[in-house]
Scaffold this motif. Sequence first.
Motif, PDB file in Angstrom:
ATOM      1  N   VAL A  41      75.735  39.072  16.072  1.00 42.62           N
ATOM      2  CA  VAL A  41      74.636  40.033  16.176  1.00 42.62           C
ATOM      3  C   VAL A  41      73.375  39.322  16.650  1.00 42.62           C
ATOM      4  CG1 VAL A  41      73.108  41.522  14.824  1.00 42.62           C
ATOM      5  CG2 VAL A  41      75.583  41.597  14.458  1.00 42.62           C
ATOM      6  N   GLY A  42      72.705  39.924  17.618  1.00 39.52           N
ATOM      7  CA  GLY A  42      71.474  39.343  18.137  1.00 39.52           C
ATOM      8  C   GLY A  42      71.189  39.841  19.539  1.00 39.52           C
ATOM      9  N   ASN A  43      70.331  39.134  20.232  1.00 39.46           N
ATOM     10  CA  ASN A  43      69.933  39.500  21.584  1.00 39.46           C
ATOM     11  C   ASN A  43      70.578  38.570  22.597  1.00 39.46           C
ATOM     12  OD1 ASN A  43      68.087  41.701  21.121  1.00 39.46           O
ATOM     13  ND2 ASN A  43      66.806  40.185  20.105  1.00 39.46           N
ATOM     14  N   TYR A  44      71.164  39.171  23.629  1.00 38.55           N
ATOM     15  CA  TYR A  44      71.831  38.434  24.690  1.00 38.55           C
ATOM     16  C   TYR A  44      71.070  38.657  25.995  1.00 38.55           C
ATOM     17  CZ  TYR A  44      75.734  37.841  21.502  1.00 38.55           C
ATOM     18  OH  TYR A  44      76.514  37.496  20.423  1.00 38.55           O
ATOM     19  N   THR A  45      70.810  37.570  26.709  1.00 39.02           N
ATOM     20  CA  THR A  45      70.102  37.641  27.983  1.00 39.02           C
ATOM     21  C   THR A  45      70.938  36.932  29.041  1.00 39.02           C
ATOM     22  OG1 THR A  45      67.983  37.553  26.825  1.00 39.02           O
ATOM     23  CG2 THR A  45      67.952  37.065  29.179  1.00 39.02           C
ATOM     24  N   CYS A  46      71.157  37.614  30.163  1.00 34.96           N
ATOM     25  CA  CYS A  46      71.926  37.037  31.263  1.00 34.96           C
ATOM     26  C   CYS A  46      70.995  36.226  32.164  1.00 34.96           C
ATOM     27  CB  CYS A  46      72.591  38.149  32.080  1.00 34.96           C
ATOM     28  SG  CYS A  46      73.626  37.523  33.423  1.00 34.96           S
ATOM     29  N   ALA A  47      71.458  35.046  32.554  1.00 33.52           N
ATOM     30  CA  ALA A  47      70.727  34.195  33.490  1.00 33.52           C
ATOM     31  C   ALA A  47      71.598  33.999  34.726  1.00 33.52           C
ATOM     32  CB  ALA A  47      70.406  32.852  32.847  1.00 33.52           C
ATOM     33  N   VAL A  48      71.057  34.337  35.879  1.00 33.97           N
ATOM     34  CA  VAL A  48      71.777  34.192  37.139  1.00 33.97           C
ATOM     35  C   VAL A  48      71.107  33.080  37.938  1.00 33.97           C
ATOM     36  CG1 VAL A  48      72.532  35.353  39.242  1.00 33.97           C
ATOM     37  CG2 VAL A  48      72.289  36.665  37.123  1.00 33.97           C
ATOM     38  N   SER A  49      71.921  32.127  38.384  1.00 31.87           N
ATOM     39  CA  SER A  49      71.394  30.993  39.148  1.00 31.87           C
ATOM     40  C   SER A  49      71.971  31.002  40.552  1.00 31.87           C
ATOM     41  CB  SER A  49      71.770  29.674  38.470  1.00 31.87           C
ATOM     42  OG  SER A  49      71.231  29.616  37.176  1.00 31.87           O
TER      43      SER A  49
END
Length: 104
Positions: A41-49
């Motif tokens: 449980v929590g916050n997920y952030t996608c990083a695109v490189s």
Amino acid sequence: PGLSYAWIFNNNTLYLQEDSRRFVSQATGSLYLAKVEPWDVGNYTCAVSSAQARRRVWGPPTALTLRGDGAMGEYEPKIEVRFPETTYAARGSSVRLECFALGK
């Protein structure tokens, strides 16, 4: 081509580590979690490189919460496949084909 995807958990500068329950598709950027646990449980952030552009972009955080009623949506098992019609590979290179089984 040239894009890579990673996920950040709870705004931590450390990227989410893949394991037997977590997988990041390098074809779509999707994060797959098998058997969600309370510590997921929590916050997920996608990083695109982009190696070509020498740039990294972060998406907005997506919250994952557990249902309090313990109910799970029931759906029939299915195989999710998103293969291109034709896949080309040079001799000696590696190819990764992704196939996911979903269901309860």
